[in-house]
Design a protein around this motif. Structure first.
Motif, PDB file in Angstrom:
ATOM      1  N   ALA A   3       0.507  -1.170   0.088  1.00 15.60           N
ATOM      2  CA  ALA A   3      -0.197   0.638   0.268  1.00 15.60           C
ATOM      3  C   ALA A   3       0.697   1.107  -0.161  1.00 15.60           C
ATOM      4  N   TRP A   4       1.598   1.447  -0.955  1.00 18.62           N
ATOM      5  CA  TRP A   4       2.585   2.725  -1.260  1.00 18.62           C
ATOM      6  C   TRP A   4       1.952   4.059  -1.165  1.00 18.62           C
ATOM      7  N   TRP A   5       1.290   3.810  -0.885  1.00 16.01           N
ATOM      8  CA  TRP A   5       0.672   5.949  -0.280  1.00 16.01           C
ATOM      9  C   TRP A   5       0.597   5.971   0.663  1.00 16.01           C
ATOM     10  N   SER A   6       0.815   4.738   1.727  1.00 16.83           N
ATOM     11  CA  SER A   6       0.902   5.057   3.415  1.00 16.83           C
ATOM     12  C   SER A   6       1.783   4.488   3.402  1.00 16.83           C
ATOM     13  N   THR A   7       2.571   3.021   2.284  1.00 19.76           N
ATOM     14  CA  THR A   7       3.905   2.937   3.720  1.00 19.76           C
ATOM     15  C   THR A   7       5.184   3.334   3.024  1.00 19.76           C
ATOM     16  N   LYS A   8       4.889   4.343   1.777  1.00 16.48           N
ATOM     17  CA  LYS A   8       6.233   4.620   1.609  1.00 16.48           C
ATOM     18  C   LYS A   8       5.945   6.649   1.239  1.00 16.48           C
TER      19      LYS A   8
ATOM     20  N   LEU B   1       0.831   8.836   3.407  1.00 16.20           N
ATOM     21  CA  LEU B   1      -0.831   9.569   3.162  1.00 16.20           C
ATOM     22  C   LEU B   1      -1.768   8.650   3.699  1.00 16.20           C
ATOM     23  N   MET B   2      -2.613   9.113   4.893  1.00 15.54           N
ATOM     24  CA  MET B   2      -2.864   8.404   5.535  1.00 15.54           C
ATOM     25  C   MET B   2      -4.482   8.774   5.366  1.00 15.54           C
ATOM     26  N   GLU B   3      -4.567  10.242   4.673  1.00 14.27           N
ATOM     27  CA  GLU B   3      -5.845  10.881   4.755  1.00 14.27           C
ATOM     28  C   GLU B   3      -5.659  11.921   3.217  1.00 14.27           C
ATOM     29  N   GLY B   4      -7.382  12.635   2.930  1.00 15.08           N
ATOM     30  CA  GLY B   4      -6.766  13.425   1.969  1.00 15.08           C
ATOM     31  C   GLY B   4      -7.565  12.496   0.480  1.00 15.08           C
ATOM     32  N   ALA B   5      -7.443  13.788  -0.636  1.00 20.53           N
ATOM     33  CA  ALA B   5      -8.006  13.256  -1.582  1.00 20.53           C
ATOM     34  C   ALA B   5      -7.219  13.571  -3.063  1.00 20.53           C
TER      35      ALA B   5
ATOM     36  N   LEU C  45      -9.301   9.581 -12.258  1.00 21.35           N
ATOM     37  CA  LEU C  45      -9.579   9.077 -11.293  1.00 21.35           C
ATOM     38  C   LEU C  45      -9.956  10.140 -10.894  1.00 21.35           C
ATOM     39  N   GLU C  46     -10.395   9.965  -9.299  1.00 21.37           N
ATOM     40  CA  GLU C  46     -10.876  10.896  -8.282  1.00 21.37           C
ATOM     41  C   GLU C  46     -11.198  10.170  -6.802  1.00 21.37           C
ATOM     42  N   GLY C  47      -9.945  10.229  -6.333  1.00 19.98           N
ATOM     43  CA  GLY C  47      -9.898   8.760  -5.049  1.00 19.98           C
ATOM     44  C   GLY C  47      -9.776   9.670  -3.534  1.00 19.98           C
ATOM     45  N   ARG C  48      -9.387   8.489  -2.598  1.00 25.17           N
ATOM     46  CA  ARG C  48      -9.708   9.515  -1.393  1.00 25.17           C
ATOM     47  C   ARG C  48      -8.027   8.417  -1.149  1.00 25.17           C
ATOM     48  N   TYR C  49      -7.495   8.515  -0.100  1.00 27.36           N
ATOM     49  CA  TYR C  49      -6.427   7.888   0.369  1.00 27.36           C
ATOM     50  C   TYR C  49      -6.875   7.409   1.781  1.00 27.36           C
ATOM     51  N   HIS C  50      -7.860   7.572   1.898  1.00 26.01           N
ATOM     52  CA  HIS C  50      -8.573   6.554   3.676  1.00 26.01           C
ATOM     53  C   HIS C  50      -9.344   5.852   3.264  1.00 26.01           C
TER      54      HIS C  50
ATOM     55  N   LEU D 118      -6.414   1.208  -2.562  1.00 20.79           N
ATOM     56  CA  LEU D 118      -6.733   2.528  -2.943  1.00 20.79           C
ATOM     57  C   LEU D 118      -7.960   2.620  -3.600  1.00 20.79           C
ATOM     58  N   GLU D 119      -8.872   3.852  -2.983  1.00 26.52           N
ATOM     59  CA  GLU D 119     -10.043   4.367  -3.525  1.00 26.52           C
ATOM     60  C   GLU D 119      -9.820   5.525  -5.237  1.00 26.52           C
TER      61      GLU D 119
END
Length: 162
Positions: free
Chosen positions: A56-61, A64-68, A78-83, A115-116
């Protein structure tokens, strides 16, 4: 005591409303006005798309735990959210050597997850992958026989890495 709402939002799939029995709790004792209002419900097809990564590279690297995020691409919009997506974060091993999971997301942890990547009105790019509006779930995996599903995986990953 009873309460009367001035407006109600039904966050339900359209077929859930359409298939309500006239004898249901909601409709059985409702007034003609309620039945008329339910008959006037507007439906808007929505789509939610997740991409699963073993890392889960957006959080592990990136932590990024929050945000769009959004990205205009020639391929997958793409219109996603990290959380929004689930994650499994390994925090150790048990005596048999099997992973022990944290039960929560951990920034910079050892996590896999979804990842959404899109949540919004059903754009044709995504809608074409649904078997039908009544059976909207589609799972696309590597090695799938569907050309559209294989293109989806490639397009989403390319847009995320751009």
């Amino acid at each position: 005591r009873s309460v009367t709402a001035s407006k109600v939002l039904l966050n339900l799939p359209s077929n859930a409303i359409e298939y309500l029995s006239r004898d249901s709790t909601l409709l059985g004792s409702s007034s003609a006005a309620v039945r008329r209002l339910l008959g006037a419900v507007t439906t808007i097809p929505m789509v939610k798309v997740y991409a699963w990564y073993d890392d889960a590279w957006w959080s592990t690297k990136l932590g990024l735990m929050e945000g769009a995020f959004t990205a205009a691409t020639d391929g997958a919009p793409l219109e996603g959210r990290y959380h929004d997506g689930p994650q499994r974060c390994v925090v150790g091993r048990d005596t048999a050597g099997d992973p022990v999971y944290s039960g929560k997301k951990i920034a910079y942890g050892n996590c896999s997850g979804a990842l959404e990547v899109y949540y919004g009105i059903a754009r044709p790019y995504y809608a074409k992958l649904m078997p039908s509006p009544l059976q909207p779930l589609t799972v696309a995996t590597r090695g799938t026989s569907s050309l559209a599903a294989a293109q989806l995986i490639g397009d989403v990953h390319a847009a995320l890495m751009a």
